[in-house]
Motif scaffolding. Structure first.
Motif, PDB file in Angstrom:
ATOM      1  N   ALA A   1       0.677  -1.329   0.279  1.00  0.00           N
ATOM      2  CA  ALA A   1       0.036   0.119   0.005  1.00  0.00           C
ATOM      3  C   ALA A   1       0.780   1.439   0.102  1.00  0.00           C
ATOM      4  O   ALA A   1       0.539   2.070  -0.698  1.00  0.00           O
ATOM      5  CB  ALA A   1      -0.951   0.051   1.352  1.00  0.00           C
ATOM      6  N   VAL A   2       1.842   1.284   0.757  1.00  0.00           N
ATOM      7  CA  VAL A   2       2.744   2.411   0.843  1.00  0.00           C
ATOM      8  C   VAL A   2       3.454   2.604  -0.601  1.00  0.00           C
ATOM      9  O   VAL A   2       3.607   3.825  -1.146  1.00  0.00           O
ATOM     10  CB  VAL A   2       3.809   2.302   2.224  1.00  0.00           C
ATOM     11  N   LEU A   3       4.103   1.755  -0.923  1.00  0.00           N
ATOM     12  CA  LEU A   3       5.010   1.580  -2.118  1.00  0.00           C
ATOM     13  C   LEU A   3       3.788   2.041  -3.322  1.00  0.00           C
ATOM     14  O   LEU A   3       4.369   2.980  -4.181  1.00  0.00           O
ATOM     15  CB  LEU A   3       5.327   0.123  -2.961  1.00  0.00           C
ATOM     16  N   ALA A   4       2.641   1.793  -3.384  1.00  0.00           N
ATOM     17  CA  ALA A   4       1.644   2.173  -4.428  1.00  0.00           C
ATOM     18  C   ALA A   4       1.470   3.835  -4.152  1.00  0.00           C
ATOM     19  O   ALA A   4       1.304   4.579  -5.090  1.00  0.00           O
ATOM     20  CB  ALA A   4       0.478   1.465  -4.389  1.00  0.00           C
ATOM     21  N   GLU A   5       1.462   4.152  -2.840  1.00  0.00           N
ATOM     22  CA  GLU A   5       0.960   5.551  -2.676  1.00  0.00           C
ATOM     23  C   GLU A   5       2.014   6.510  -2.918  1.00  0.00           C
ATOM     24  O   GLU A   5       1.828   7.738  -3.386  1.00  0.00           O
ATOM     25  CB  GLU A   5       0.573   5.571  -1.267  1.00  0.00           C
ATOM     26  N   CYS A   6       3.366   6.001  -2.667  1.00  0.00           N
ATOM     27  CA  CYS A   6       4.533   6.663  -3.133  1.00  0.00           C
ATOM     28  C   CYS A   6       4.569   6.642  -4.699  1.00  0.00           C
ATOM     29  O   CYS A   6       5.823   7.094  -4.905  1.00  0.00           O
ATOM     30  CB  CYS A   6       5.564   6.079  -2.260  1.00  0.00           C
ATOM     31  N   GLY A   7       4.395   5.810  -5.381  1.00  0.00           N
ATOM     32  CA  GLY A   7       4.603   5.620  -6.760  1.00  0.00           C
ATOM     33  C   GLY A   7       5.633   4.964  -7.212  1.00  0.00           C
ATOM     34  O   GLY A   7       6.459   5.005  -7.972  1.00  0.00           O
ATOM     35  N   GLN A   8       6.092   3.888  -6.107  1.00  0.00           N
ATOM     36  CA  GLN A   8       7.215   3.166  -6.466  1.00  0.00           C
ATOM     37  C   GLN A   8       6.742   1.816  -6.781  1.00  0.00           C
ATOM     38  O   GLN A   8       5.520   1.376  -7.142  1.00  0.00           O
ATOM     39  CB  GLN A   8       7.959   2.969  -5.016  1.00  0.00           C
ATOM     40  N   ASP A   9       7.724   1.026  -7.244  1.00  0.00           N
ATOM     41  CA  ASP A   9       7.608  -0.539  -7.949  1.00  0.00           C
ATOM     42  C   ASP A   9       6.839  -1.356  -6.984  1.00  0.00           C
ATOM     43  O   ASP A   9       7.770  -1.965  -5.901  1.00  0.00           O
ATOM     44  CB  ASP A   9       9.215  -0.864  -8.504  1.00  0.00           C
ATOM     45  N   THR A  10       5.780  -1.551  -6.900  1.00  0.00           N
ATOM     46  CA  THR A  10       5.215  -2.720  -6.210  1.00  0.00           C
ATOM     47  C   THR A  10       5.472  -4.060  -6.344  1.00  0.00           C
ATOM     48  O   THR A  10       5.233  -4.993  -5.627  1.00  0.00           O
ATOM     49  CB  THR A  10       3.263  -2.642  -6.155  1.00  0.00           C
TER      50      THR A  10
ATOM     51  N   LEU B   1       0.427 -19.060   1.398  1.00  0.00           N
ATOM     52  CA  LEU B   1      -1.059 -18.534   0.781  1.00  0.00           C
ATOM     53  C   LEU B   1      -1.624 -17.547   1.708  1.00  0.00           C
ATOM     54  O   LEU B   1      -2.431 -16.760   1.331  1.00  0.00           O
ATOM     55  CB  LEU B   1      -1.976 -19.947   0.969  1.00  0.00           C
ATOM     56  N   ASP B   2      -1.592 -17.606   3.011  1.00  0.00           N
ATOM     57  CA  ASP B   2      -2.089 -16.729   3.909  1.00  0.00           C
ATOM     58  C   ASP B   2      -1.617 -15.166   3.515  1.00  0.00           C
ATOM     59  O   ASP B   2      -2.422 -14.094   3.619  1.00  0.00           O
ATOM     60  CB  ASP B   2      -2.099 -17.071   5.460  1.00  0.00           C
ATOM     61  N   ALA B   3      -0.380 -15.112   3.366  1.00  0.00           N
ATOM     62  CA  ALA B   3       0.266 -13.924   3.030  1.00  0.00           C
ATOM     63  C   ALA B   3       0.039 -13.335   1.916  1.00  0.00           C
ATOM     64  O   ALA B   3      -0.342 -12.195   1.599  1.00  0.00           O
ATOM     65  CB  ALA B   3       1.918 -14.206   3.052  1.00  0.00           C
ATOM     66  N   VAL B   4      -0.308 -14.300   0.666  1.00  0.00           N
ATOM     67  CA  VAL B   4      -0.548 -13.857  -0.440  1.00  0.00           C
ATOM     68  C   VAL B   4      -2.069 -13.185  -0.513  1.00  0.00           C
ATOM     69  O   VAL B   4      -2.354 -11.992  -1.051  1.00  0.00           O
ATOM     70  CB  VAL B   4      -0.622 -14.890  -1.680  1.00  0.00           C
ATOM     71  N   LEU B   5      -2.860 -13.927   0.327  1.00  0.00           N
ATOM     72  CA  LEU B   5      -4.132 -13.319   0.338  1.00  0.00           C
ATOM     73  C   LEU B   5      -4.443 -12.022   1.064  1.00  0.00           C
ATOM     74  O   LEU B   5      -5.208 -11.140   0.987  1.00  0.00           O
ATOM     75  CB  LEU B   5      -5.290 -14.408   1.072  1.00  0.00           C
ATOM     76  N   THR B   6      -3.436 -11.999   2.200  1.00  0.00           N
ATOM     77  CA  THR B   6      -3.479 -10.846   3.035  1.00  0.00           C
ATOM     78  C   THR B   6      -2.984  -9.302   2.026  1.00  0.00           C
ATOM     79  O   THR B   6      -3.677  -8.441   1.964  1.00  0.00           O
ATOM     80  CB  THR B   6      -2.524 -10.791   4.237  1.00  0.00           C
ATOM     81  N   VAL B   7      -1.987  -9.737   1.296  1.00  0.00           N
ATOM     82  CA  VAL B   7      -1.496  -8.676   0.323  1.00  0.00           C
ATOM     83  C   VAL B   7      -2.433  -8.242  -0.844  1.00  0.00           C
ATOM     84  O   VAL B   7      -2.679  -7.000  -1.211  1.00  0.00           O
ATOM     85  CB  VAL B   7      -0.082  -9.322  -0.351  1.00  0.00           C
ATOM     86  N   LEU B   8      -3.080  -9.385  -1.409  1.00  0.00           N
ATOM     87  CA  LEU B   8      -4.327  -9.049  -2.394  1.00  0.00           C
ATOM     88  C   LEU B   8      -5.440  -8.245  -1.682  1.00  0.00           C
ATOM     89  O   LEU B   8      -5.983  -7.461  -2.469  1.00  0.00           O
ATOM     90  CB  LEU B   8      -4.898 -10.254  -2.906  1.00  0.00           C
ATOM     91  N   ARG B   9      -5.614  -8.222  -0.686  1.00  0.00           N
ATOM     92  CA  ARG B   9      -6.653  -7.522   0.118  1.00  0.00           C
ATOM     93  C   ARG B   9      -6.370  -6.291   0.770  1.00  0.00           C
ATOM     94  O   ARG B   9      -7.062  -5.686   1.479  1.00  0.00           O
ATOM     95  CB  ARG B   9      -7.209  -8.539   1.178  1.00  0.00           C
ATOM     96  N   ALA B  10      -5.114  -5.935   0.460  1.00  0.00           N
ATOM     97  CA  ALA B  10      -4.569  -4.512   1.172  1.00  0.00           C
ATOM     98  C   ALA B  10      -5.408  -3.535   0.681  1.00  0.00           C
ATOM     99  O   ALA B  10      -5.861  -3.438  -0.628  1.00  0.00           O
ATOM    100  CB  ALA B  10      -3.256  -4.407   0.771  1.00  0.00           C
ATOM    101  N   ARG B  11      -5.838  -2.449   1.486  1.00  0.00           N
ATOM    102  CA  ARG B  11      -6.512  -1.248   0.987  1.00  0.00           C
ATOM    103  C   ARG B  11      -5.544   0.001   1.135  1.00  0.00           C
ATOM    104  O   ARG B  11      -4.592  -0.021   1.813  1.00  0.00           O
ATOM    105  CB  ARG B  11      -7.793  -1.161   2.017  1.00  0.00           C
TER     106      ARG B  11
END
Length: 711
Positions: free
Chosen positions: A553-562, A589-599
């Motif tokens: 979420a922070v990388l996306a907010e900062c315009g960096q490479d997610t 699997l839990d980590a992947v699902l947690t990341v995909l659900r990030a807001r």
């Protein structure tokens, strides 16, 4: 307020080779990768949320800390890292390939220091590796880039993580490329007297073998005769007058302005200070006013104040202000009173009746004393129709010098009182504004007294001795250190140590730290460490997974490479695809699902939706991740709900949501096992809690694209 996106130059990821056995588990495969014056609002109220039901002891979530740091930090007068602007340093990565624009910005105004530059060039040409040794502020960073530009065949330059060990450099974990220049800034001191020369020799031979060049910078000198295989060159400041002239001439300043600025430049400046002053003068500031804030001129008013005999109450006033900057009178005086009680043993107790009466009178006249203190100023801050009074330093840069003078002039009993006072303060779960003020003060104190901060504040607080408030404040100290180019590598070293600790509370705090500014500055290190915590038993997989989601979420907010998060996750998921079950697979699997659900912290929208619009190259990787969790039956229902929510968010974040949905559908469909595509169509519609007619055409587009991959 940091709500506006910062325009960042693109920096690609640091190229890597596979790790040594036992460490590749937390890495992606090799690839070519496409503060100042806060506003504490009130006395201790609440900090990071307390652990919820079922949360293991020592596991503390700090999501709101990082959200505050990125979304609500008022750093209008920030002076972290001379030459930095607000939090820009914390919002871009410190490693990776330098593009042409970044390299030009470093090289265009560069002035070579005499002798040491030529010595380093000769060593780099001869050995392929050279180490620059010098104090902070001596220009080692720009010198390192200038050296590889002078010697390397290509105009490609790569900045490596300061966490890279000599074994990493020599053992194949960095994929050196022929003709490319590499820079490793602020290398951590992990040499041993028995093997240092041998290890450096291996590094030299590896770099030579690949036809590359490597410049390493450090503040740690090498004992005489300890390392002979690689030259360690003492680095010196260039002619600062020449640096100032070059920058002002390039900015097309008038000649009389240039000469006046050079004539007024004070002694004791660092090169970054000269660069910052030149920028301000080029924008029209008066040189005489600008130079008051740099070099020896900046510290003189503070030093003059400390040169006089001061009462215990005055010591408490400036100490309180150094850590509680921007508070109103009532809150400030309350903090000051508690500090005076803690530091009382450091001063002689009043004995005579006259001394006791004088002490009592000063306590009554505490506010009057503040108005007479030359290092205390009152700032009237307008908020709509209201005016708020805040106690601050007359100039933001005073704060650093006050802390340095306090450290020099007050002994251990006084600092013991300061430690106990701050521990009590953060343990009471203060407001985030007050936490940030304390964190900024401690980050500044690391410059003259790193061991004091690390041993008496960071480590104890991160381990939970001051409760959740202490853990989140320790996290914030590291985030503040990332605002300073000279302290970011130190913050990385501290967090890496916490992550390796057997103490679960330290590992939890490390996870939180890597989900914020520290992770943005050093994403490769952050993801590697967080993945290790996820896949290893006892590694606090839940905390680390939440940290990965926060980092995306922070990388996306900062315009960096997610992709720094998505690519290694996809690699880990692929490596587990044929495994039927097991703790490692379940954690991934839990980590992947947690990341995909990030807001997104600002909008509440799914981060993946925005990433597929802004970074379309990540769509295939995101499709692989979704396919991995959708084919896992225990997680399929939750994954379907989250997938539906992601598609529903596309119109709010994408200019052409239909195109994004089609591209996403093709990527997900191609990643699904054969025969799964038709089932996804019916399951996705059933997963919708409530039908969204506006989203229906978009979901049809997505599913049509998924079905088109069936053959």
């Amino acid at each position: 307020m940091m709500n506006k996106k910062q325009s960042e130059q693109s920096v690609q990821g640091e190229p890597e080779a596979p790790d040594a056995p036992g460490e590749a588990e937390a890495q992606a495969p090799p690839e070519s990768p496409a503060p100042g014056e806060p506003e504490p609002q009130g006395m201790p109220q609440q900090a990071a949320p307390a652990p919820g039901p079922g949360t293991p002891p020592g596991q503390v979530h700090h999501n709101n800390v990082n959200q505050f740091f990125y979304g609500e930090l008022n750093a209008s007068q920030a002076l972290f890292g001379i030459g930095t602007a607000g939090s820009d340093n914390a919002r871009r990565r410190a490693v990776g390939r330098l593009d042409a624009g970044e390299a030009d910005a470093i090289l265009a105004p560069y002035v070579r220091p005499s002798r040491c530059f030529e010595e380093a060039v000769h060593a780099l040409e001869q050995d392929g590796v050279v180490v620059l040794v010098g104090s902070p502020g001596s220009g080692k960073r720009s010198g390192a880039v200038a050296l590889v530009a002078e010697v390397a065949e290509h105009t490609e330059y790569v900045v490596l993580s300061p966490g890279r060990s000599l074994d990493d450099l020599a053992g194949g974990r960095v994929a050196f490329e022929k003709g490319v220049g590499y820079v490793l800034l602020d290398r951590m001191n992990d040499d041993s007297s028995q093997t240092a020369d041998f290890d450096w020799r291996r590094v030299r031979d590896t770099v030579r073998e690949h036809g590359a060049h490597l410049v390493v910078t450090t503040v740690y000198p090498v004992d005489g005769g300890l390392v002979e295989s690689v030259r360690h060159v003492p680095w010196r400041l260039p002619d600062l007058a020449a640096v100032l002239r070059v920058r002002l001439v390039q900015a097309e300043c008038a000649q009389d302005t240039v000469e006046r600025a050079v004539a007024l430049m004070p002694g004791g400046c660092q090169i970054a200070e000269v660069a910052a002053a030149a920028g301000r003068i080029a924008r029209g500031a008066e040189p005489a006013e600008v130079w008051q804030e740099y070099g020896s001129s900046a510290a003189q008013p503070v030093r003059d104040w400390f040169a006089q005999d001061r009462r215990p109450q005055e010591w408490a006033e400036v100490t309180t202000l150094a850590f509680v900057t921007g508070a109103g009178y009532r809150d400030f005086e309350t903090c000051q009173e508690r500090l005076e009680e803690w530091v009382a043993p450091a001063f002689p107790a009043p004995v005579t009746e006259e001394e006791q009466a004088e002490a009592a009178r000063r306590a009554v006249d505490r506010r009057l004393s503040l108005t007479r203190n030359d290092l205390v100023d009152v700032d009237e801050r307008k908020h709509r129709a209201l005016t708020r009074t805040a106690l601050v330093f007359p100039h933001p840069h005073y704060r650093q010098w006050v802390l340095e003078e306090l450290w020099t002039k007050r002994s251990t009993p006084y600092w013991n009182g300061v430690r106990d006072w701050l521990t009590e303060l953060v343990g009471a779960q203060p407001s985030l504004g007050l936490q940030l003020s304390v964190a900024q003060g401690l980050a500044l104190l690391t410059r003259p007294a790193f061991d004091e901060v690390a041993d008496n504040y960071l480590h104890p607080w991160a381990s939970g001795t001051a409760g959740p408030g202490g853990q989140s404040t320790a996290n914030l100290v590291l985030q503040c250190m990332c605002l300073d180019e000279g302290l970011a590598a130190t913050a990385l070293g501290v967090a890496r140590g916490w992550a390796r600790s057997p103490d679960p509370a330290l590992r939890s705090t490390a996870s939180a730290a890597f989900s914020g500014a520290l992770g943005v500055r050093f994403p490769t290190d952050a993801v590697t460490i967080l993945l290790r915590l996820i896949v290893r038993r006892g590694g606090l997989a839940v905390d680390a997974a939440l940290a990965l989601a926060g980092l995306v979420a922070v990388l996306a907010e900062c315009g960096q490479d997610t992709g720094a998060v998505f690519r290694p996750l996809a690699y880990q998921l692929q490596s587990q695809r044929k495994t039927l079950t097991g703790q490692r697979k379940e954690s991934i699997l839990d980590a992947v699902l947690t990341v995909l659900r990030a807001r997104d912290a600002q909008t509440g929208r799914r981060v993946c939706a925005g990433v597929m619009e802004r970074e379309s190259r990540q769509t295939d990787t995101i499709g692989e991740l979704w396919a991995g969790v959708l084919e896992n039956r225990p997680r399929r229902a939750l994954a379907l709900h989250s997938l539906y929510a992601t598609l529903r968010d596309l119109p709010a974040v994408a200019a052409h949501p239909g195109q994004v949905a089609h591209r996403f559908g093709r990527s997900l469909g191609a990643a699904l096992p054969a025969g799964e595509q038709p089932q996804l169509k019916s399951d996705l519609w059933q997963a919708a809690v409530r039908a969204d007619e506006a989203a229906a055409p978009l979901i049809d587009t997505f599913l049509t694209a998924v079905l088109s991959t069936e053959d």
